[in-house]
Design an enzyme around this catalytic site. Structure first.
Site, PDB file in Angstrom:
ATOM      1  CD  GLU A  20      -5.402   0.361   2.826  1.00  0.00           C
ATOM      2  OE1 GLU A  20      -5.247  -0.822   3.109  1.00  0.00           O
ATOM      3  OE2 GLU A  20      -6.258   0.762   2.026  1.00  0.00           O
ATOM      4  CB  SER A  40      -8.303  -2.158   4.862  1.00  0.00           C
ATOM      5  OG  SER A  40      -8.691  -3.427   4.431  1.00  0.00           O
ATOM      6  NE  ARG A  68      -3.993  -2.071   0.364  1.00  0.00           N
ATOM      7  CZ  ARG A  68      -3.880  -3.360   0.089  1.00  0.00           C
ATOM      8  NH1 ARG A  68      -2.754  -3.832  -0.453  1.00  0.00           N
ATOM      9  NH2 ARG A  68      -4.876  -4.187   0.313  1.00  0.00           N
TER      10      ARG A  68
HETATM   11  N1  EPU Z   1     -10.321 -11.159  10.748  1.00  0.00           N
HETATM   12  C1  EPU Z   1     -10.867 -11.262  12.003  1.00  0.00           C
HETATM   13  N2  EPU Z   1     -11.788 -10.339  12.383  1.00  0.00           N
HETATM   14  C2  EPU Z   1     -12.188  -9.333  11.564  1.00  0.00           C
HETATM   15  C3  EPU Z   1     -11.615  -9.216  10.288  1.00  0.00           C
HETATM   16  C4  EPU Z   1     -10.676 -10.149   9.890  1.00  0.00           C
HETATM   17  O1  EPU Z   1     -10.550 -12.159  12.767  1.00  0.00           O
HETATM   18  O2  EPU Z   1     -13.046  -8.548  11.983  1.00  0.00           O
HETATM   19  C5  EPU Z   1      -9.373 -12.181  10.297  1.00  0.00           C
HETATM   20  C6  EPU Z   1      -9.998 -13.069   9.229  1.00  0.00           C
HETATM   21  O3  EPU Z   1     -10.697 -14.131   9.813  1.00  0.00           O
HETATM   22  C7  EPU Z   1      -8.808 -13.529   8.441  1.00  0.00           C
HETATM   23  C8  EPU Z   1      -7.843 -12.366   8.532  1.00  0.00           C
HETATM   24  O4  EPU Z   1      -8.286 -11.572   9.641  1.00  0.00           O
HETATM   25  O5  EPU Z   1      -8.211 -14.638   9.044  1.00  0.00           O
HETATM   26  C9  EPU Z   1      -7.773 -11.527   7.264  1.00  0.00           C
HETATM   27  O6  EPU Z   1      -9.038 -10.956   6.965  1.00  0.00           O
HETATM   28  P1  EPU Z   1      -9.482 -10.650   5.450  1.00  0.00           P
HETATM   29  O7  EPU Z   1      -9.287 -11.849   4.617  1.00  0.00           O
HETATM   30  O8  EPU Z   1     -10.847 -10.067   5.498  1.00  0.00           O
HETATM   31  O9  EPU Z   1      -8.442  -9.603   4.921  1.00  0.00           O
HETATM   32  P2  EPU Z   1      -7.691  -8.365   5.601  1.00  0.00           P
HETATM   33  O10 EPU Z   1      -6.310  -8.797   5.900  1.00  0.00           O
HETATM   34  O11 EPU Z   1      -8.489  -7.813   6.713  1.00  0.00           O
HETATM   35  C10 EPU Z   1      -6.658  -7.417   3.388  1.00  0.00           C
HETATM   36  C11 EPU Z   1      -6.618  -6.113   2.648  1.00  0.00           C
HETATM   37  C12 EPU Z   1      -7.919  -5.868   1.900  1.00  0.00           C
HETATM   38  C13 EPU Z   1      -8.114  -7.023   0.923  1.00  0.00           C
HETATM   39  C14 EPU Z   1      -8.135  -8.341   1.708  1.00  0.00           C
HETATM   40  C15 EPU Z   1      -8.180  -9.537   0.804  1.00  0.00           C
HETATM   41  C16 EPU Z   1      -5.143  -4.635   3.891  1.00  0.00           C
HETATM   42  C17 EPU Z   1      -5.029  -3.458   4.797  1.00  0.00           C
HETATM   43  N3  EPU Z   1      -6.376  -5.024   3.584  1.00  0.00           N
HETATM   44  O12 EPU Z   1      -7.668  -7.312   4.407  1.00  0.00           O
HETATM   45  O13 EPU Z   1      -7.780  -4.667   1.162  1.00  0.00           O
HETATM   46  O14 EPU Z   1      -9.317  -6.889   0.216  1.00  0.00           O
HETATM   47  O15 EPU Z   1      -6.923  -8.470   2.497  1.00  0.00           O
HETATM   48  O16 EPU Z   1      -6.960  -9.670   0.151  1.00  0.00           O
HETATM   49  O17 EPU Z   1      -4.130  -5.164   3.455  1.00  0.00           O
HETATM   50  C18 EPU Z   1      -8.107  -2.332   1.370  1.00  0.00           C
HETATM   51  O18 EPU Z   1      -6.881  -2.231   1.329  1.00  0.00           O
HETATM   52  O19 EPU Z   1      -8.875  -1.325   1.476  1.00  0.00           O
HETATM   53  C19 EPU Z   1      -8.695  -3.659   1.328  1.00  0.00           C
HETATM   54  C20 EPU Z   1     -10.012  -3.866   1.428  1.00  0.00           C
END
Ligand code: EPU
Length: 337
Positions: free
Chosen positions: A333, A237, A163
């Protein structure tokens, strides 16, 4: 040509109020060059806005805000390895991705359905489901507001990170992205290692997906986890997933064995910020008119009528709670304007 005291509320997806001291919609590089030539951009700070999907408007801005609306999508060529496509910085990113898929060019499907513009994709190095914009990026054209010159920058010059890019730092500030060229490999293979995506394809009963099917699965996962921008205002995010040194990570995992993590190529570990925030009790919880989304604790939402100050107050409170519970500092972010 510049509009005084223009409202930015409809131009940011968090729907935060604020006015720009001066404002212009930019439809072409020539228009931007003319503004430079007549000296319109020489006084005061300049703020570049694309889809407004990754910004926090902190209040009225003592700045000239340029909304980049430069259009255009074109096939620029191919070689044995790839197709090359170029799009204007103002094109809608998800519509552009859909268009490439309709033409039969795979490569951008994991980045389907991400709100924003083509010009913002490299600035933020957008990413999802194991792919980042940099992975399909060839080059971009940018206009230097100081010199009025057009530059062509390749991947190395853009200094992409998680990012991050040249354009988010001090050195890149005067550069306005005009168009971006992507390299879409002909030897396409699906990138479906991300657990959510694999599960979704299984549920669809698809073992060997096409690019279009991957995009459908990505869209389904995003619809389920992220708020519909037409209903709930957010900036996706709100914090980056922190990347921890191996030692720090191991100490964390000893205390919290269930922490979701992703090993990085450099030996460090990325930790799910959404999980950290949920553990602190913020999932689905509000502070005034803003809160952390009930389906995904990493997404900060405006339930209606919030100001930038209220957003930043919640961000600071969540950050402080995560720091005191886990000893980890979250980094925002979106860009604060
Ligand atoms: N999780 C929780 N609780 C929550 C949210 C997430 O326990 O409330 C856990 C999930 O169970 C999972 C892990 O955290 O094990 C990751 O969650 P998720 O797959 O939803 O992805 P993320 O890491 O929260 C990132 C990116 C997103 C992107 C997704 C999918 C960043 C800051 N965010 O989110 O990007 O869509 O992965 O690749 O890197 C963005 O940048 O605006 C964005 C939406």
């Amino acid at each position: 040509m510049l509009i005084p005291n223009a409202s930015l509320e409809a131009l940011n997806t968090l729907r935060l109020p604020g006015k720009a001291r001066r404002f212009a919609e930019i439809g072409s590089a020539e228009q931007l060059r003319r503004l430079i030539e007549v000296g319109e951009l020489s006084e005061g700070p300049i703020v570049i806005l694309g889809g407004g999907s990754n910004v926090v408007i902190s209040g009225d801005l003592e700045a000239t805000v340029l909304l980049i609306r430069i259009p255009g999508r074109e096939f620029v060529g191919e070689d044995a390895e790839a197709y090359y496509v170029r799009a204007g910085a103002g094109e809608d990113w998800p519509a552009f991705v859909e268009w490439t898929l309709e033409q039969g060019w795979g490569g951008l499907e994991n980045l389907a359905f991400i709100p924003g513009t083509v010009g913002a994709a490299p600035v933020q190095n957008i990413g999802a489901y194991g792919l980042e914009a940099k992975d399909r990026f060839l080059s971009l054209e940018a206009l230097d507001l100081d010199s009025g010159r057009t530059l062509s920058l390749d991947r190395g010059a853009c200094r992409f990170g998680y990012r991050e890019s040249l354009f988010k730092g001090e050195e890149g500030r005067g550069l306005v992205v005009i168009s971006v060229t992507f390299r879409l490999p002909k030897a396409w293979k699906p990138e479906i290692g991300y657990a959510d995506l694999g599960r979704e394809l299984d549920a669809m009963g698809v073992a060997e997906p096409t690019p279009l099917q991957v995009a459908q699965a990505v869209t389904a996962v995003r619809r389920r986890k992220l708020p519909d921008p037409l209903e709930i205002a957010s900036a996706g995010s709100f914090f980056k997933n922190p990347v921890l040194e191996t030692r720090t990570f191991e100490a964390l995992r000893d205390r919290f064995p269930q922490v979701p993590s992703y090993p990085q190529a450099d030996g460090r570990f990325k930790v799910a910020a959404g999980w950290l925030i949920e553990q602190c009790g913020w999932k689905g919880r509000s502070l005034g008119p803003v809160g952390m989304y009930a389906q995904q604790a990493l997404v900060l939402v405006n339930h209606g009528g919030a100001t930038g100050a209220e957003v930043l107050r919640l961000a600071e409170t969540v950050r402080a709670d995560v720091l005191s519970r886990f000893g980890i500092e979250l980094e925002m972010e979106p860009v604060v304007l």
